[in-house]
Write a protein that holds these residues in place. Structure first.
Motif, mmCIF file in Angstrom:
data_model
loop_
_atom_site.group_PDB
_atom_site.id
_atom_site.type_symbol
_atom_site.label_atom_id
_atom_site.label_comp_id
_atom_site.label_asym_id
_atom_site.label_seq_id
_atom_site.Cartn_x
_atom_site.Cartn_y
_atom_site.Cartn_z
ATOM 1 N N ALA A 10 0.834 -1.202 0.000
ATOM 2 C CA ALA A 10 0.000 0.000 0.000
ATOM 3 C C ALA A 10 0.867 1.250 0.000
ATOM 4 O O ALA A 10 0.578 2.234 -0.700
ATOM 5 N N HIS A 11 1.944 1.226 0.763
ATOM 6 C CA HIS A 11 2.854 2.375 0.801
ATOM 7 C C HIS A 11 3.525 2.571 -0.553
ATOM 8 O O HIS A 11 3.647 3.699 -1.055
ATOM 9 N N THR A 12 3.934 1.462 -1.181
ATOM 10 C CA THR A 12 4.545 1.550 -2.506
ATOM 11 C C THR A 12 3.544 2.081 -3.525
ATOM 12 O O THR A 12 3.891 2.898 -4.386
ATOM 13 N N SER A 13 2.293 1.619 -3.440
ATOM 14 C CA SER A 13 1.252 2.091 -4.355
ATOM 15 C C SER A 13 1.055 3.594 -4.226
ATOM 16 O O SER A 13 0.875 4.308 -5.223
ATOM 17 N N GLN A 14 1.085 4.094 -2.995
ATOM 18 C CA GLN A 14 0.970 5.535 -2.760
ATOM 19 C C GLN A 14 2.085 6.285 -3.474
ATOM 20 O O GLN A 14 1.843 7.290 -4.158
ATOM 21 N N ASN A 15 3.301 5.781 -3.344
ATOM 22 C CA ASN A 15 4.445 6.443 -3.981
ATOM 23 C C ASN A 15 4.348 6.386 -5.504
ATOM 24 O O ASN A 15 4.725 7.349 -6.199
ATOM 25 N N LEU A 16 3.842 5.282 -6.037
ATOM 26 C CA LEU A 16 3.735 5.156 -7.491
ATOM 27 C C LEU A 16 2.667 6.086 -8.060
ATOM 28 O O LEU A 16 2.851 6.663 -9.138
ATOM 29 N N LEU A 17 1.539 6.233 -7.360
ATOM 30 C CA LEU A 17 0.537 7.187 -7.834
ATOM 31 C C LEU A 17 1.112 8.597 -7.835
ATOM 32 O O LEU A 17 0.897 9.368 -8.791
ATOM 33 N N VAL A 209 -2.724 0.421 -16.047
ATOM 34 C CA VAL A 209 -1.604 -0.430 -15.642
ATOM 35 C C VAL A 209 -0.338 0.001 -16.383
ATOM 36 O O VAL A 209 0.759 0.055 -15.812
ATOM 37 N N GLY A 210 -0.493 0.347 -17.667
ATOM 38 C CA GLY A 210 0.644 0.829 -18.438
ATOM 39 C C GLY A 210 1.254 2.093 -17.844
ATOM 40 O O GLY A 210 2.482 2.251 -17.807
ATOM 41 N N ALA A 211 0.396 2.992 -17.369
ATOM 42 C CA ALA A 211 0.898 4.232 -16.762
ATOM 43 C C ALA A 211 1.766 3.933 -15.542
ATOM 44 O O ALA A 211 2.832 4.540 -15.345
ATOM 45 N N PHE A 212 1.322 2.989 -14.721
ATOM 46 C CA PHE A 212 2.102 2.649 -13.532
ATOM 47 C C PHE A 212 3.364 1.862 -13.900
ATOM 48 O O PHE A 212 4.406 2.027 -13.259
ATOM 49 N N VAL A 225 -0.221 -3.891 -9.047
ATOM 50 C CA VAL A 225 -0.945 -3.787 -7.775
ATOM 51 C C VAL A 225 -1.450 -2.359 -7.547
ATOM 52 O O VAL A 225 -2.596 -2.149 -7.141
ATOM 53 N N ALA A 226 -0.619 -1.382 -7.818
ATOM 54 C CA ALA A 226 -1.012 0.015 -7.615
ATOM 55 C C ALA A 226 -2.168 0.409 -8.527
ATOM 56 O O ALA A 226 -3.129 1.059 -8.096
ATOM 57 N N ALA A 227 -2.098 0.006 -9.795
ATOM 58 C CA ALA A 227 -3.161 0.353 -10.733
ATOM 59 C C ALA A 227 -4.483 -0.276 -10.322
ATOM 60 O O ALA A 227 -5.541 0.388 -10.317
#
Length: 271
Positions: A10-17, A209-212, A225-227
């Motif tokens: 979840a923390h990684t997803s936050q950083n990727l967004l 997903v491509g954007a991430f 996962v983030a997307a």
């Protein structure tokens, strides 16, 4: 295989967004006629830049400057397949991440041949529904056309087999999504029953997903996962006031655009 730590993801997803919003990566989409507009709007809503470039005369060249490439075989034709194969090869040569959406690949001989040729070019991420993933692994699915008739849980082993054999990330989407790279895996809840009632939400997800993937080139697993997490949260939010699929469609785009990076921690749909 081990289950991923949801809190760390979840923390990684936050950083990727936050990275997508900061970098606005260029996402080249060779997608179907039905989804072009909605997928482009979803990419814009998440903060990236879509380019719906698919002609054989320019798509492979364009792939060399894109942050990521997304290939969707929804409205497949011979000229489009030629372009997809050349573009995927160009992406592979330049180490550009590329996402494959195997829409109804098991429906006809033409599609079955096309998907094998594309898989042989090494997609970074494969995103499909449960029936598509089961069939892609060589199993017998209950899918009918583009519709999934299998539960995501039934496709988990197929996803693992594909990920290990092809050295790729596989994202199976449905009521509860499943993402694996053959070593790690996670399930993602959220979303809304209205999502499959809106044309192109799945295709739009592949584009996002491509954007991430463009901002997580060293770890496409966390990109997927983030997307999917963003889609899960946005789907839940959009459904609150939606009166049906029509109002849900535009509310969902608004919800994507309104996502704050820290919501991926606060409202994490990871399981």
């Amino acid at each position: 295989m081990t289950d991923s730590d949801p809190h760390s993801l979840a923390h990684t997803s936050q950083n990727l967004l936050a990275a997508v919003r900061r970098d606005a990566p260029l996402v080249q989409c060779l997608t179907n006629f039905v989804s072009m507009n909605y997928a482009a709007n979803a990419v814009l809503a998440i903060g990236a830049s879509p380019a719906m470039v698919h002609a054989e005369q320019e798509a492979p060249e364009f792939a060399r400057m894109a942050g990521a490439v997304v290939i969707n075989i929804g409205t497949l034709s011979a000229p489009w397949l030629d372009s997809m194969l050349l573009t995927a090869e160009a992406a592979r040569q330049t180490s550009t991440p590329w996402v494959l959406d195997p829409v109804a690949h098991h429906a006809t001989a033409f599609r079955r041949d096309a998907i094998q040729r594309l898989m042989d070019l090494g997609p970074t991420i494969v995103r499909g529904n449960a029936s598509e993933i089961i069939a892609l692994a060589g199993g017998q699915s209950a899918g009918k056309g583009v519709d999934a008739r299998d539960a995501v849980a039934q496709a988990e082993q197929s996803a693992l087999d594909i990920a290990k054999r092809r050295q790729t990330v596989v994202a199976v989407t449905g009521e509860v999504d499943f993402v694996t790279d053959g070593r790690r895996s996670v399930r993602i809840a959220g979303g809304s029953p209205l999502m499959p009632r809106v044309t192109a939400t799945g295709c739009a997800l592949s584009a996002v997903v491509g954007a991430f993937a463009a901002v997580s080139k060293d770890d496409p697993y966390t990109a997927a996962v983030a997307a999917l997490s963003c889609f899960g949260i946005a789907g839940q939010r959009a459904a609150v006031q939606a009166e049906g699929p029509g109002s849900f469609a535009w509310r969902f785009l608004d919800a994507l655009a309104a996502l704050e990076p820290d919501c991926l921690n606060r409202e994490s749909p990871l399981r």
